[in-house]
Design an enzyme around this catalytic site. Structure first.
Site, PDB file in Angstrom:
ATOM      1  CB  SER A 134      -0.909   0.021   1.232  1.00 15.78           C
ATOM      2  OG  SER A 134      -1.621   1.251   1.320  1.00 15.78           O
ATOM      3  CE1 TYR A 155      -4.497  -2.539   4.465  1.00 11.55           C
ATOM      4  CE2 TYR A 155      -3.673  -0.311   4.145  1.00 11.55           C
ATOM      5  CZ  TYR A 155      -4.118  -1.511   3.627  1.00 11.55           C
ATOM      6  OH  TYR A 155      -4.189  -1.676   2.264  1.00 11.55           O
TER       7      TYR A 155
END
Length: 318
Positions: A188, A201
């Site tokens: 990400s 995350y």
């Protein structure tokens, strides 16, 4: 002494110019992936007969499955919802005429990999896409604000970290024996910096990035490409299906772009616009990004977007 000083600074200046000139050249190559990183039409199918994609029932994973099938590969699609997987399998089969194998699995759970390994052991797997991942909450929140933090920690680590490592363990030996293969691990863009409000995350995704880069260094001489792809906004369920724009890409557009960068190195952003976002993020001092004002603004922005989406859905249903 004067001549030495002049020589030193002249040499230093030349080295700086060469260094940044080389970086600029490398950057400009990313603007033209088809020219600098061309792929033969049979590139993916030459890696092996099958591609395996985790988290393939929707979003980015679904589009990777379609794209690789269109490249002539049979595909194994994996996710936890059988009904959705069966629908995707039918669509891929009817569209591309390729074989599709469905494996139903919940990657947030423990001890699911023995069955996966058994189902994959006789397949000639040339491509693995570790796409499956989960975000504790779309709306930003502090680490301790999670109502069931122990459960969330277990699920995120199982899904985002353990699954990628175990799938590499299952599939990489066959690639090593055949001396060819491609592994794409979806990380990400927000893992580019320490990212408050998404701490768990983002940390799980930086593991994906570093593991991929290390593994690529270990196995590149054996004909295996291992690449971390680090997108920013892609309109999927994880981000509440936000409306697409110049930086929020549709899954199909992102996957089409990212596959053009397969030979561009051990890490890419997958698209030109996300590469610029990554550059921009690195130019802003962390002291600014981590201020309470910025964190609260991020939270309010995401909440507003979610509210707008909910309102739009109500209007459409009415």
């Amino acid at each position: 002494m004067k001549s030495f000083t002049e020589w030193f600074f002249t040499t230093l200046g030349a080295a700086v110019v060469i260094y940044y000139g080389a970086k600029l050249l490398l950057f400009t190559r990313m603007l033209y992936p088809k020219r600098w990183f061309p792929l033969p039409k049979s590139f993916f199918s030459s890696m092996g007969e099958w591609a395996v994609i985790t988290g393939a029932s929707e979003g980015i994973g679904r589009q990777y499955a379609f794209a690789l099938a269109e490249q002539g590969m049979n595909v194994v699609i994996m996710s936890r919802t059988k009904m959705t997987l069966d629908k995707v399998a039918k669509e891929i089969s009817e569209t591309t005429r390729r074989l599709v194998k469905v494996i139903v699995v919940d990657f947030t759970k423990d001890d699911v990999f023995a069955d996966i390994e058994e189902q994959l052991k006789y397949l000639d797997i040339g491509v693995l896409v570790n796409n499956v991942g989960m975000m504790p909450s779309v709306v930003p929140r502090r680490f301790l604000e999670d109502e069931d933090l122990d459960q969330t920690i277990r699920r995120v680590i199982n899904c985002n970290v353990k699954t990628m490592v175990k799938m590499c363990k299952i599939i990489l030996p066959g690639m090593e024996n055949r001396r060819k293969g491609v592994i794409v691990n979806i990380a990400s863009g927000i893992a580019s910096i320490p990212f408050p409000m998404y701490s768990l995350y983002a940390a799980s995704k930086i593991f994906v990035e570093r593991f991929s880069q290390g593994l690529h260094a270990e196995y590149k001489d054996k004909g295996i490409i291992i690449q971390a792809v680090t997108p920013f906004g892609v309109s999927t369920r994880m981000v509440g299906y936000q409306q697409t724009n110049a930086t929020m890409l549709a899954p199909q557009d992102f996957v089409t772009s990212s596959l053009q960068y397969i030979r561009a190195g051990d890490k890419t952003y997958g698209s030109l616009c996300h590469m610029f976002l990554g550059w921009l993020l690195h130019t802003i001092p962390l002291k600014i990004l981590h201020t309470e004002f910025m964190l609260q603004g991020l939270k309010e922005y995401v909440e507003r977007k979610q509210a707008e989406k909910s309102s739009s859905s109500v209007v459409k249903e009415a």
